[in-house]
Every structure is written in structure tokens, then in C-alpha cells.
Design an enzyme around this catalytic site. Sequence first.
Site, PDB file in Angstrom:
ATOM      1  N   HIS A 361       0.806  -1.232   0.000  1.00  0.00           N
ATOM      2  CA  HIS A 361       0.000   0.000   0.000  1.00  0.00           C
ATOM      3  C   HIS A 361       0.829   1.267   0.000  1.00  0.00           C
ATOM      4  CE1 HIS A 361      -3.967  -1.845   0.925  1.00  0.00           C
ATOM      5  NE2 HIS A 361      -3.216  -2.768   1.495  1.00  0.00           N
ATOM      6  N   LYS A 552      -8.668  13.606   4.711  1.00  0.00           N
ATOM      7  CA  LYS A 552      -7.744  12.465   4.690  1.00  0.00           C
ATOM      8  C   LYS A 552      -6.788  12.638   5.857  1.00  0.00           C
ATOM      9  CE  LYS A 552      -6.638  13.818   0.456  1.00  0.00           C
ATOM     10  NZ  LYS A 552      -6.707  12.606  -0.348  1.00  0.00           N
ATOM     11  N   ARG A 553      -5.990  11.601   6.152  1.00  0.00           N
ATOM     12  CA  ARG A 553      -5.000  11.751   7.203  1.00  0.00           C
ATOM     13  C   ARG A 553      -4.087  12.941   6.897  1.00  0.00           C
ATOM     14  NH1 ARG A 553      -4.570   8.050  11.605  1.00  0.00           N
ATOM     15  NH2 ARG A 553      -2.553   9.042  11.959  1.00  0.00           N
TER      16      ARG A 553
HETATM   17  C1  KOT Z   1       0.400   2.336   6.730  1.00  0.00           C
HETATM   18  C2  KOT Z   1       1.483   1.830   7.430  1.00  0.00           C
HETATM   19  C3  KOT Z   1       2.437   1.095   6.750  1.00  0.00           C
HETATM   20  C4  KOT Z   1       2.319   0.884   5.413  1.00  0.00           C
HETATM   21  C5  KOT Z   1       1.235   1.411   4.716  1.00  0.00           C
HETATM   22  C6  KOT Z   1       0.289   2.133   5.370  1.00  0.00           C
HETATM   23  C7  KOT Z   1      -0.851   2.689   4.680  1.00  0.00           C
HETATM   24  C8  KOT Z   1      -1.103   2.873   3.367  1.00  0.00           C
HETATM   25  N1  KOT Z   1      -1.898   3.119   5.313  1.00  0.00           N
HETATM   26  N2  KOT Z   1      -2.784   3.541   4.486  1.00  0.00           N
HETATM   27  N3  KOT Z   1      -2.312   3.406   3.288  1.00  0.00           N
HETATM   28  C9  KOT Z   1      -3.152   3.798   2.188  1.00  0.00           C
HETATM   29  O1  KOT Z   1      -3.812   2.643   1.686  1.00  0.00           O
HETATM   30  C10 KOT Z   1      -4.878   2.980   0.831  1.00  0.00           C
HETATM   31  C11 KOT Z   1      -5.568   1.714   0.428  1.00  0.00           C
HETATM   32  O2  KOT Z   1      -4.780   0.984  -0.442  1.00  0.00           O
HETATM   33  C12 KOT Z   1      -4.390   3.779  -0.363  1.00  0.00           C
HETATM   34  O3  KOT Z   1      -5.502   4.197  -1.094  1.00  0.00           O
HETATM   35  C13 KOT Z   1      -3.568   4.980   0.086  1.00  0.00           C
HETATM   36  O4  KOT Z   1      -2.984   5.598  -1.023  1.00  0.00           O
HETATM   37  C14 KOT Z   1      -2.496   4.547   1.084  1.00  0.00           C
HETATM   38  O5  KOT Z   1      -1.820   5.662   1.604  1.00  0.00           O
END
Ligand code: KOT
Length: 817
Positions: A361, A552-553
Site C-alpha cells: 500500500h 484524509k489523514r
Molecule cells: C500504513 C502503514 C504502513 C504501510 C502502509 C500504510 C498505509 C497505506 N496506510 N494507508 N495506506 C493507504 O492505503 C490505501 C488503500 O490501499 C491507499 O488508497 C492509500 O494511497 C495509502 O496511503
Amino acid sequence: MKPTQQTSFDKATFQHDVKMHLSATYAKTEETATSREWYLAMGKALAEITTLDLLKTEQDPKIQNAKSVNYLSLEFLIGRLTGNNLISMGLYEQITEAMAELGQNLTDLLEEERDPSLGNGGLGRLAACFMDSCAAQEFPTVGYGLHYEYGLFKQSFEEGRQKEAPDAWRGVEGYPWEVARPELAQEIGFYGHVDVEYVNGKEVRKWVPGMTVKAMPWDLPIVGYESDTVYPLRLWECQAIAPFSLASFNNGDYFEAQHSLIDAGNITKVLYPNDNHEKGKTLRLMQQYFHSAASVRDILRRHEAAGFALADLPKQETIQLNDTHPTIAIPELMRILVDEKGLSWDKAWEISANTFAYTNHTLLPEALETWPESLIQRLLPRHMEIIFEINHRFLQEVRKMWPGDGEKQAKLSIIQEGFNRMVRMANLCVIGSYKVNGVAALHSQLVKKDLFPEFNEIFPGKLTNVTNGITPRRWLKFCNPGLSNLISEKIGTEWPAKLELLEGIAQYATDAKFQKAFMAVKKQNKQRLADWVQENMGIELDTNAIFDVQIKRLHEYKRQHLDLLHILSLYHRIINDPSFECTPRVCFFAAKAAPGYHLAKEIIFAVNKVAEKINNDPRIGNKLKVVFIPDYRVSMAEIIIPAADVSQQISLAGKEASGTGNMKMALNGALTIGTMDGANVEIREEVGEENIYIFGLDVEGVQALKAQGYNPYDYYHADPLLKASLDLLTGDEFTPGQPGLLRATFDSLLDGGDPYLCLADFASYVQAHEEMGKQYQDQAGWAKKAILNTALVGKFTSDRSIRDYVNNIWKLESVKR
Ligand code: KOT
């Protein structure tokens, strides 16, 4: 239509059940019960129906014999269940009526539910949408997560600064939708040592944990849309094993005995509040192992109970890892197969490596998990041995592929060498999975090209894409009944399960009557949000203004501070340029910052201070308002998203893996202003470039600028509007009598080097806003674009994402009940 609860619902029985729960469970009479108790009693009565269906689904031989997906995620940001489940059960109208007869308004009761905020943002919300889509399409699924006592912190603002408070989402009464499954509890070990024995000349290694806790599962029902299929979202709670240290209890050392209880409870006490960032805390690794171990054992229990051989695990089960957080499940499965079941390493590896699949992700380096080898060694000594063995065998393959290339070995090794050796979880995941996917086309390309190019060579075909999606049940039908009804009048009621059908409203995009109706719904939704803001924040809003939304965050890469710079530029121009004309707008923000993320909190503070000034400045009047809505959560999103005219998706190209808020707002008829990043690229492809405002550098442009050496001062000095906007942050314009309070944001963009190139993208961002503002003056033209957004984003239903997973990764069949 499939037969549903609708057909078998008996109102009188239901009302009787509600009253029974009111008195028997909550000790209230109809006369003394509060709204909250009515909601709880109603929830309990409804949960009885879904629990029964959950058990029936679970015990259905067709399901037990079919291949299932096990979705392992440390986060499931499910949001409130009651309203959504009523829609899925097809009972919304009946329950409205049944409760009205009991003197209760359903809409008010639904407001009594606290959000289960068991996730941080996109990753956790995606898991929730995926559960909904698996159930809707009847692909056998079990979701495995953690039963945190406290979800994501509650956010408030004090003098503009973020304050965090614990989120006890279950309240004192417990959550009505969940049911404990003590018969499925597991014991999970930590620490200890590895014993070596020789059986028939063969070495047998066995982990002897030094501490053991209990994993208690709680099931939440995931109700299939218009079907009787209910899958479990199984959340593990950590408990001490009773009776806890009876000896010390009997010795009268009551508090000593309580210790094990308190320690055990700690593991699932609270969700870590980091998004796209890993902090490397021991307790977090304990959460990960606790979650993985309990889930893997439950999967094997089901597999064996259905009478299948271990060798058939990949045929019957697939385990999808939601990012690397549950990676330790891989060595855990290997440990069970080799040490406990006595399989050879090769046989065990064949099973394991054909069972796991991994979703990546993020490309952000700070979010890629690594754990100190010494920590894993101490907490999970046998797992560390297994990781070494996996790595040893893999590096032999690497040496075969690239003989003598030490650099390649060092890069691909699971172990990162150095003074403190680290275990790279992403490498372990790629090596131990049969498929690896990114979450949008662009992101998956970058995963192949920049993140794992060598893995892509050594494992051809393993890396793939599944573009994210959102469930149209929650994100249109439930949250936007006005628009849903309008759509259904035109194209019928099948669209929530077949979102491609929305294309059928494209033909009305230029129909003046439909445009008016569409814009009238938008206006109502804006009014609902404006009323919320008036009531909760005391700010009066004009619904004729553009509602411009960034929710969003809070993260530098998402560039809320670029949005702020644009707002500062509008402020500057309105005050200093009498000829400046702009379309009135309200800029909405909602965002939580990780409690330890200093700059993110400073950006929140800056937006709040700027908002305070602008909203009360008579020179600005209604031309510009800024509203930072506190405590962003799913139930708040359900109010904001239907009211958005403009959706801000302005991350630096290459940084946002996909985004899903972009999909939700486009579906609800907002126009996107965005960069060529994540799923924005695919949204543009679907809606057409004339119906989206794309600005800024693309991935190649970013790379070129960085290669050439980026200096934010070049832009600062060259663009007077940019300079004037930025300089507003240095004085006391927004913090009267206290100059320099907003310096942190200013500094990050200049001396801090502006790592996300806000200044480079500023001019083109301002220009895109200007075009958009002009377009809004032509309401018919705007309505056409908005309608086309709704009509053309059918691709982004999570039903399609799940079908992509099913066809390309999971290879399983839907099972009709
Ligand atoms: C959090 C911690 C570690 C690694 C990845 C994450 C993470 C990534 N948390 N949220 N994301 C988001 O995931 C969404 C679903 O795939 C995406 O749409 C978004 O771009 C990510 O930032």
C-alpha cells in the site's frame, strides 16, 4: 432479486425482541429508556438475526468445501454497522416503521452508535469495503483483525491545536453487533527458547514459549447486500489465561496476580495511530504476532475440521496480507507445518508459498517495516531461525541468477546488514507469497520499476495490480439517499450491485431538468453539512459557495499545506487587489495527525489559525470561509462526501499509492482537482480530461526536477503571489501579538527543503483553481461535469476490485446460499 430477510421479517416479533432487550439486557422500561438504550436494544435484536445467518453460513457444507479467502489486516475501519446492515438486509423501511410504532425515530437512533474506528485511514477502510464486497458477491471470506479496546484517538482542538483522547468505542454496555466465540479461543506464546531433540536421527526443533496469553475471538457480522450470506469479521482480543497465577493469588498477593492480567490486556489495548509510518515498538510486533498466530491457527482449524489434508491448504485457502503488518504469519505457518505437523521443509514451503499473497500500500520509505533482528530473536526465537532459513535458501537463488553480484544479494536479502541488523518484512513477504499487488495502475508500475525491480526479474509474473475500490452501498446508497433515489428513478435499483449501470445516467448529463434535480440534491446535502457546522462549530456557511473538500489523514506528502498556501493566496488577493474576483468558496479540511508527528500537528494549527482570522474578517465576508472539522471519522465522511463540489487529491505525484476518498467524492458528483498520482490517473481516464482538473508535475517531472536539484527558494523569489502567500505565515497576521507562531510550516517549505515540492506545483495549482472557479459560475456546465463524474466511475466499485482479486489471485468461486 435474491430472497432476503425482507421476505421473512416479522414486525411484531422484532418489536417484542427489542422490548425484551430493553428490559433484560439494559434494565430499562420503555418509559425510562434513553435513545441510546433504544438503539442498543434494537441493535441486539437485529444482531440476533445476523448471528444466526453467520452460523448458518459457517456451517453450510457448500461453504466449508469451497475455497475461501482469509483477509488478514491489523486494521478494519468499518464505521457504524447498523444503518449499513439494515440496507444490506433490505430492512431499512420495515425497521423505520417498526421503531416509529415504538415511538422512536430511526435516524436519531442511528446517531447513537459510536464509530468502531479500528483503523487509521485508507488501508483500514479498504479492508472494510473489501469485506462488504466479498459478502455481496458471496465469495467465501473470513476477515481477521484485532479487537482493540481503544480505536483511533478522538480528536479535538484547543486553541487550534490537536488534542487526543481515548476512543472507548464499545462504551460500557459493549457493542451490540459483536458476539464472543469462546469455543474458538487460541493460546499464543511469546519469548522462551528453542529445544532441540533428535527423533530417529532427525533433528526436531521445538519452541518453548516463556509466556502465554489467550486470543479470544469476537465476530462482527458482514452482511451480504440483499443476500442471507453473513461472513465473520473475526477480531482477536488478548486476555490472560485464567486462572492467573493461582499460587500468588492464594498467597494473598492479589496485585501480583493481577499483573499477568494487565500485561495480557495490553497487547490489544490500543490501535497504533500511525498512518504510512512505522515506529518499531515492541508492543506493536507483539500485536502483529498475536494477530497472525491466532488467525493462522483458526484457518488451520477450519481446514482440518472440514477434513482436508495439509497439502491441500493452497487449494482450499488463500491468505491475503494487508500490507506487511501480518507478515509474521509466514514463518508462523512454516513453524506449525515443520515443527508441529512434522512436514519436510520443502513440502511446508510449497504449501506456505502458495497460500500467501501480499498487497503493498505504500512506497514511502518510512512506512516500509523493518524489525531489529535482536527483537524478533528475543520475542520469537524459533521464527527468527525460520526467517534465516528462508533467507538462506532464497539467497542461493539470487546467486544463481546473478553470480558474484554481492550488491544484489545485499539488496534482496531479508536481513539488512549493519550494526543493528534489521529484518525487512516486505522482502519476506515478496519471497513468501505467490502474488504481490499494488493498489492502482501507476502505483503497481512503480512497485515493479522502483521498489522491487529485482524481485520482478527473479519472480516473473508475481507482481501485479489490483486497483482499489469503494463499496457503493455505504458510499452512495446509504450516505446519499437523495442522489440514490434520483439515480434509481432513471436507471432502476440494480446499480448498487452493478455499478457499471451508472453509465446509464450519462445520457441525462445535458438534460436541463435532470441537471436541476442533481444540483438540488447537492444543495440539500450541502445544507445538511452546513447545519452540522453551524450546530457544532458555530460557523455560518452559504450553500451557494463552492464546497471545496480535503479530507484524509494529515501527512506532508498529501500536501494539506499546499491547499493552505492557495487559501493564503486568495486571502492576499481579496484584501490587496480590488479588481480580483473569485467565486465564493468554503474550504473544508478534516484530518487527524499521528500524535507524534510534529509538523503535521503544526499544519493543523496553522489551518485553524488562518481559518479563525478569515472567517471573522469583514473584508473577506462570504467570499472565503475555512472550516477544519474535528474528529474525522467514517460517520463524518458520510456527511461531508455527499456535500462536496470539489475533491482535493493533491499529493505529490508518485507518493499516494491509490487514494479512495478520490473515488468516493467523484461517485457523489464532486469534481476532482488533483495530480497525476495514484488512482487519480485512472479516474481521469474514466471521466475524461474535460471533467477533472489535473495540475502539477507528473512522476517523470518530479524525478527530473529532483535530479536537477530542487531549490524551493527559486520559486519563492520568482513568484510574487507565492512569496506574499508564504510570508503571511511569518508575522502575526493570524496570531495577533504573537508573531512567528506559524513558522514551522513556513520553514518546512523553505529551509526545510520542501520535500514534497509544494512550491513547484503552486502556480499550476492556483491556475487550476481559477479555471474551476470560473466553471462553477456556469451551473449547467458544472452540473454536466458533476453528473458525468457520478456516471463514469463505476469501475471503482470494490466489487470489481474483489473480482480482480478472485480472478487473478485468489482463484475461488462464489457460493450462493
Ligand atoms: C500504513 C502503514 C504502513 C504501510 C502502509 C500504510 C498505509 C497505506 N496506510 N494507508 N495506506 C493507504 O492505503 C490505501 C488503500 O490501499 C491507499 O488508497 C492509500 O494511497 C495509502 O496511503
